[in-house]
Design a protein around this motif. Structure first.
Motif, mmCIF file in Angstrom:
data_model
loop_
_atom_site.group_PDB
_atom_site.id
_atom_site.type_symbol
_atom_site.label_atom_id
_atom_site.label_comp_id
_atom_site.label_asym_id
_atom_site.label_seq_id
_atom_site.Cartn_x
_atom_site.Cartn_y
_atom_site.Cartn_z
ATOM 1 N N THR A 182 -11.976 3.781 0.122
ATOM 2 C CA THR A 182 -11.736 2.621 0.991
ATOM 3 C C THR A 182 -12.800 1.541 0.810
ATOM 4 O OG1 THR A 182 -12.985 3.578 2.833
ATOM 5 C CG2 THR A 182 -10.632 4.100 2.704
ATOM 6 N N THR A 183 -13.879 1.852 0.084
ATOM 7 C CA THR A 183 -14.963 0.884 -0.098
ATOM 8 C C THR A 183 -14.778 0.037 -1.348
ATOM 9 O OG1 THR A 183 -16.380 2.390 -1.378
ATOM 10 C CG2 THR A 183 -16.559 2.475 1.034
ATOM 11 N N PHE A 184 -13.733 0.284 -2.104
ATOM 12 C CA PHE A 184 -13.511 -0.514 -3.316
ATOM 13 C C PHE A 184 -13.366 -1.996 -2.977
ATOM 14 C CE2 PHE A 184 -10.408 -2.901 -5.795
ATOM 15 C CZ PHE A 184 -11.021 -2.899 -7.032
ATOM 16 N N ARG A 185 -14.070 -2.832 -3.736
ATOM 17 C CA ARG A 185 -13.896 -4.273 -3.643
ATOM 18 C C ARG A 185 -13.822 -4.834 -5.072
ATOM 19 N NH1 ARG A 185 -13.213 -2.310 0.449
ATOM 20 N NH2 ARG A 185 -14.169 -2.688 2.485
ATOM 21 N N ASP A 204 -7.535 -7.048 -4.071
ATOM 22 C CA ASP A 204 -8.014 -6.674 -2.740
ATOM 23 C C ASP A 204 -7.100 -5.647 -2.072
ATOM 24 O OD1 ASP A 204 -9.862 -6.706 -0.733
ATOM 25 O OD2 ASP A 204 -9.296 -8.656 0.081
ATOM 26 N N ILE A 205 -7.682 -4.892 -1.163
ATOM 27 C CA ILE A 205 -6.970 -3.890 -0.384
ATOM 28 C C ILE A 205 -7.107 -4.233 1.099
ATOM 29 C CG2 ILE A 205 -7.274 -2.085 -2.125
ATOM 30 C CD1 ILE A 205 -9.567 -0.956 -0.474
ATOM 31 N N SER A 206 -6.412 -3.500 1.936
ATOM 32 C CA SER A 206 -6.418 -3.822 3.370
ATOM 33 C C SER A 206 -7.812 -3.708 3.978
ATOM 34 C CB SER A 206 -5.430 -2.927 4.116
ATOM 35 O OG SER A 206 -5.776 -1.557 3.998
ATOM 36 N N PHE A 207 -8.633 -2.803 3.468
ATOM 37 C CA PHE A 207 -9.998 -2.668 3.978
ATOM 38 C C PHE A 207 -10.834 -3.898 3.616
ATOM 39 C CE2 PHE A 207 -8.530 1.678 4.052
ATOM 40 C CZ PHE A 207 -9.095 2.186 5.206
ATOM 41 N N GLY A 208 -10.570 -4.469 2.443
ATOM 42 C CA GLY A 208 -11.259 -5.689 2.043
ATOM 43 C C GLY A 208 -10.862 -6.857 2.918
ATOM 44 N N VAL A 209 -9.576 -6.935 3.269
ATOM 45 C CA VAL A 209 -9.108 -7.991 4.164
ATOM 46 C C VAL A 209 -9.791 -7.875 5.523
ATOM 47 C CG1 VAL A 209 -7.103 -8.790 5.486
ATOM 48 C CG2 VAL A 209 -6.900 -8.382 3.026
ATOM 49 N N LEU A 210 -9.883 -6.664 6.046
ATOM 50 C CA LEU A 210 -10.552 -6.465 7.333
ATOM 51 C C LEU A 210 -12.022 -6.870 7.259
ATOM 52 C CD1 LEU A 210 -9.010 -3.066 8.452
ATOM 53 C CD2 LEU A 210 -8.905 -5.203 9.751
ATOM 54 N N GLU A 211 -12.659 -6.576 6.148
ATOM 55 C CA GLU A 211 -14.079 -6.879 6.001
ATOM 56 C C GLU A 211 -14.334 -8.388 6.005
ATOM 57 O OE1 GLU A 211 -17.348 -6.294 2.493
ATOM 58 O OE2 GLU A 211 -16.138 -4.536 3.019
ATOM 59 N N ARG A 212 -13.403 -9.173 5.484
ATOM 60 C CA ARG A 212 -13.589 -10.620 5.391
ATOM 61 C C ARG A 212 -12.753 -11.408 6.407
ATOM 62 N NH1 ARG A 212 -9.504 -12.955 1.781
ATOM 63 N NH2 ARG A 212 -8.262 -11.342 0.739
#
Length: 225
Positions: free
Chosen positions: A26-29, A80-88
């Motif tokens: 889930t940490t992939f960016r 990008d993945i959903s976790f990346g969207v949440l992060e930004r």
């Protein structure tokens, strides 16, 4: 000896079960993630903005020109993945935009992130936008079909069950949360349930005709007004 045999059998079962569970991160960016986020933060924001948020399928077109609307902001990041969207997501929320259009999830699927986890992230995106910018109208797109007759993105092909699950979940979420769902999946699909070749360049991303079809859906539905 009997206890040892049972222990070996138990360990074998556990190992077998573990080996059948695909690994996910889930940490992939994406490599350009940090750069793009910093660029987004440096741009001016307005409460009249219409934000398109997602991955390469969102990033790959000039929305302002396609829709002839200068207040559209493209917040797509390739890979990008959903976790990346949440992060930004704070960058989007802090601008208090008029509308946000979201399309995310196919890269999560390709990276074996569990469907239920992706669905939970959809709910988090909606919740955070509503908490941070209550006046912003939220729109989600269903995931597009893919076409396994191409070869460039093998991890994304043959994931129809996952796509169907997420799209069905989005239908339910839209009803529960009263957001607007734009169902692109059947519009870009051929008679065999695949992404129509006339709309794609590689079985995953869409071409100019695909974006024109997407734009027609948005304009015809009145969601841009």
């Amino acid at each position: 000896m009997k206890r040892i045999a049972l222990l070996i059998a138990f360990v074998s079962v556990v190992c077998a079960a573990t080996s059948q569970t695909p690994a996910y991160d889930t940490t992939f960016r994406p490599n350009n993630y940090a750069l793009k986020v910093e660029q987004f933060k440096s741009y001016p924001h307005s409460t009249s903005d219409i934000v398109f948020l997602g991955n390469s399928i969102t990033a790959n077109v000039e929305w302002r020109e396609l829709l002839d609307m200068p207040n559209i902001k493209n917040r797509g990041i390739s890979g990008d993945i959903s976790f990346g969207v949440l992060e930004r997501l704070d960058e989007v929320i802090n601008g208090k935009p008029a509308k946000v259009f979201v399309l995310i999830g196919i890269n999560d699927i390709s990276r074996n992130i569990p469907d239920e986890m992706i669905v939970a992230n959809y709910r988090k995106i909606i919740s955070r936008i509503r908490q941070g910018s209550p006046e912003t109208k939220i729109y989600f797109h269903t995931l597009l079909p893919v076409n396994n007759e191409f070869t460039q993105f093998k991890n994304h092909y043959n994931k129809d069950e996952h796509i169907a699950f997420l799209n069905s979940s989005l239908q339910a979420i839209a009803k529960e949360t009263n957001i607007t769902l734009i169902d692109l999946h059947p519009i870009l699909m051929d008679a065999n349930g695949k992404l129509d070749k006339k709309y794609t360049i590689d079985g995953l991303h869409i071409n100019a005709e695909g974006y024109k079809k997407w734009a027609a859906v948005l304009k015809g539905s009145g969601v841009l007004k």
